[in-house]
Design a protein around this motif. Structure first.
Motif, PDB file in Angstrom:
ATOM      1  N   ASN A 101     -14.218  -0.235  -2.143  1.00 27.69           N
ATOM      2  CA  ASN A 101     -13.341   0.443  -1.063  1.00 27.69           C
ATOM      3  C   ASN A 101     -11.828   0.375  -1.371  1.00 27.69           C
ATOM      4  O   ASN A 101     -11.095   0.977  -0.647  1.00 27.69           O
ATOM      5  CB  ASN A 101     -13.865   0.039   0.331  1.00 27.69           C
ATOM      6  N   GLN A 102     -11.433  -0.591  -2.431  1.00 28.90           N
ATOM      7  CA  GLN A 102      -9.974  -0.756  -2.391  1.00 28.90           C
ATOM      8  C   GLN A 102      -9.503   0.500  -2.993  1.00 28.90           C
ATOM      9  O   GLN A 102      -8.226   0.772  -3.168  1.00 28.90           O
ATOM     10  CB  GLN A 102      -9.595  -1.684  -3.327  1.00 28.90           C
ATOM     11  N   LEU A 103     -10.175   1.642  -3.599  1.00 30.31           N
ATOM     12  CA  LEU A 103      -9.984   2.684  -4.271  1.00 30.31           C
ATOM     13  C   LEU A 103      -9.008   3.681  -3.032  1.00 30.31           C
ATOM     14  O   LEU A 103      -8.175   4.278  -3.366  1.00 30.31           O
ATOM     15  CB  LEU A 103     -10.948   3.333  -4.951  1.00 30.31           C
ATOM     16  N   ARG A 104      -9.840   3.513  -2.037  1.00 30.89           N
ATOM     17  CA  ARG A 104      -9.137   4.392  -0.919  1.00 30.89           C
ATOM     18  C   ARG A 104      -7.761   3.915  -0.416  1.00 30.89           C
ATOM     19  O   ARG A 104      -6.849   4.647  -0.199  1.00 30.89           O
ATOM     20  CB  ARG A 104     -10.043   4.184   0.479  1.00 30.89           C
ATOM     21  N   LYS A 105      -7.556   2.642  -0.509  1.00 30.63           N
ATOM     22  CA  LYS A 105      -6.357   1.992  -0.202  1.00 30.63           C
ATOM     23  C   LYS A 105      -5.180   2.232  -1.302  1.00 30.63           C
ATOM     24  O   LYS A 105      -4.229   2.571  -1.094  1.00 30.63           O
ATOM     25  CB  LYS A 105      -6.202   0.414  -0.228  1.00 30.63           C
ATOM     26  N   ILE A 106      -5.735   2.527  -2.697  1.00 27.33           N
ATOM     27  CA  ILE A 106      -5.014   2.733  -3.621  1.00 27.33           C
ATOM     28  C   ILE A 106      -4.582   4.174  -3.465  1.00 27.33           C
ATOM     29  O   ILE A 106      -3.247   4.490  -3.759  1.00 27.33           O
ATOM     30  CB  ILE A 106      -5.655   2.675  -5.044  1.00 27.33           C
ATOM     31  N   GLU A 107      -5.288   5.092  -3.161  1.00 26.73           N
ATOM     32  CA  GLU A 107      -4.988   6.647  -3.017  1.00 26.73           C
ATOM     33  C   GLU A 107      -4.002   6.659  -1.806  1.00 26.73           C
ATOM     34  O   GLU A 107      -3.035   7.380  -1.952  1.00 26.73           O
ATOM     35  CB  GLU A 107      -6.409   7.193  -2.435  1.00 26.73           C
ATOM     36  N   ALA A 108      -4.128   6.017  -0.700  1.00 29.86           N
ATOM     37  CA  ALA A 108      -3.492   6.001   0.403  1.00 29.86           C
ATOM     38  C   ALA A 108      -1.979   5.527  -0.055  1.00 29.86           C
ATOM     39  O   ALA A 108      -0.870   6.003   0.210  1.00 29.86           O
ATOM     40  CB  ALA A 108      -3.853   5.158   1.452  1.00 29.86           C
ATOM     41  N   ILE A 109      -1.851   4.380  -0.775  1.00 30.89           N
ATOM     42  CA  ILE A 109      -0.526   3.809  -1.012  1.00 30.89           C
ATOM     43  C   ILE A 109       0.109   4.730  -2.132  1.00 30.89           C
ATOM     44  O   ILE A 109       1.307   4.907  -2.220  1.00 30.89           O
ATOM     45  CB  ILE A 109      -0.710   2.309  -1.581  1.00 30.89           C
TER      46      ILE A 109
END
Ligand code: DX5
Ligand code: ZN
Length: 233
Positions: free
Chosen positions: A166-174
């Motif tokens: 789920n850290q992929l979503r954070k990478i996308e957002a950042i």
């Protein structure tokens, strides 16, 4: 203002924007100088140095003395990831030891904004690290000041853990936040990066991959291939 790597990539202006920063946590600690020379020759872009204190994280690794001892072994940038608390007391020592980039966790001291300013005052690039449970929102009032944002895709403390998807979503957002800022900020991901997860992290918008296990697997004769594969061939 330079184009961010993602924009540049989309516009075909950069051929190899992905940087690989092998974590020496997975190296042979009895031969650390040799190992650093080997990953340098194998194509590492940066050298990732994980500093742990047995307090902020449940493991103890190395201090500024070792960073200083490694400095003559390579000209590649030292990317020093501090997992120590309190962190501010040690920033000068790591800068003097030869760090080029220092990354700090907001949870590692009372005033993350002040820690970032402190790093910059030492003429070292400043990075902020988000743990898996720390939201991207933490960056709202830091993004104007940092050179690098590191997303942890494992809980810090050990090499060889599994990538938290789920850290992929954070990478996308950042990635969106960085592009919107127009600033030249590197987006780094650390933990569980291997031949399977590296492409996912790149696709999500990361442009610097930290990899310990996946770089050092197979011994020195495999390092160049490992680094090339992580970068995307
Ligand atoms: C974890 C460290 C990472 C870790 C990466 O606390 O910050 O740099 O060593 O190791 P791998 O690539 O094995 O997950
Ligand atoms: Zn690290």
């Amino acid at each position: 203002m330079p184009l961010t790597t993602a924009k540049a990539k989309a516009e075909g202006q950069m051929t190899s924007p992905i940087l690989i920063s092998p974590s020496i946590l997975s190296a042979d600690f009895a031969r650390l100088g040799e190992e650093v020379r080997a990953i340098d020759e194998a194509g590492a872009d940066w050298i990732h140095i994980d500093v742990m204190d047995g307090h902020f994280v449940p493991n103890i690794t190395i201090g500024p003395g070792v960073v200083k001892a490694l400095r003559p072994h390579t000209k590649k940038p030292f990317d020093v990831h501090l997992m120590i608390s309190p962190v501010d007391l040690y920033l000068n020592a790591f800068a003097e030891a030869g760090a080029d980039i220092i990354t700090v966790h907001p949870e590692a001291g009372p005033h993350i904004h002040r820690s970032i300013q402190h790093i910059k005052s030492l003429n070292v690039q400043a990075g902020v690290v988000l743990n898996p449970g720390t939201p991207a929102k933490m960056l709202d009032y830091l993004i104007d000041d940092v050179d690098l944002i590191l997303v942890m895709s494992v809980n810090p403390g050990f090499g060889g853990q599994s990538f938290i998807t789920n850290q992929l979503r954070k990478i996308e957002a950042i990635r969106k936040m960085i592009d919107k800022s127009g600033r030249d900020i590197r987006l780094q991901v650390d933990g569980g990066i291997d031949f399977k997860t590296a492409p996912l992290a790149i696709e999500a918008g990361a442009d610097v991959l930290v990899a310990g296990t996946a770089t050092f697997r197979g011994g020195p004769s495999a390092y160049a291939d490992n680094i090339r594969t992580l970068r995307g061939g």
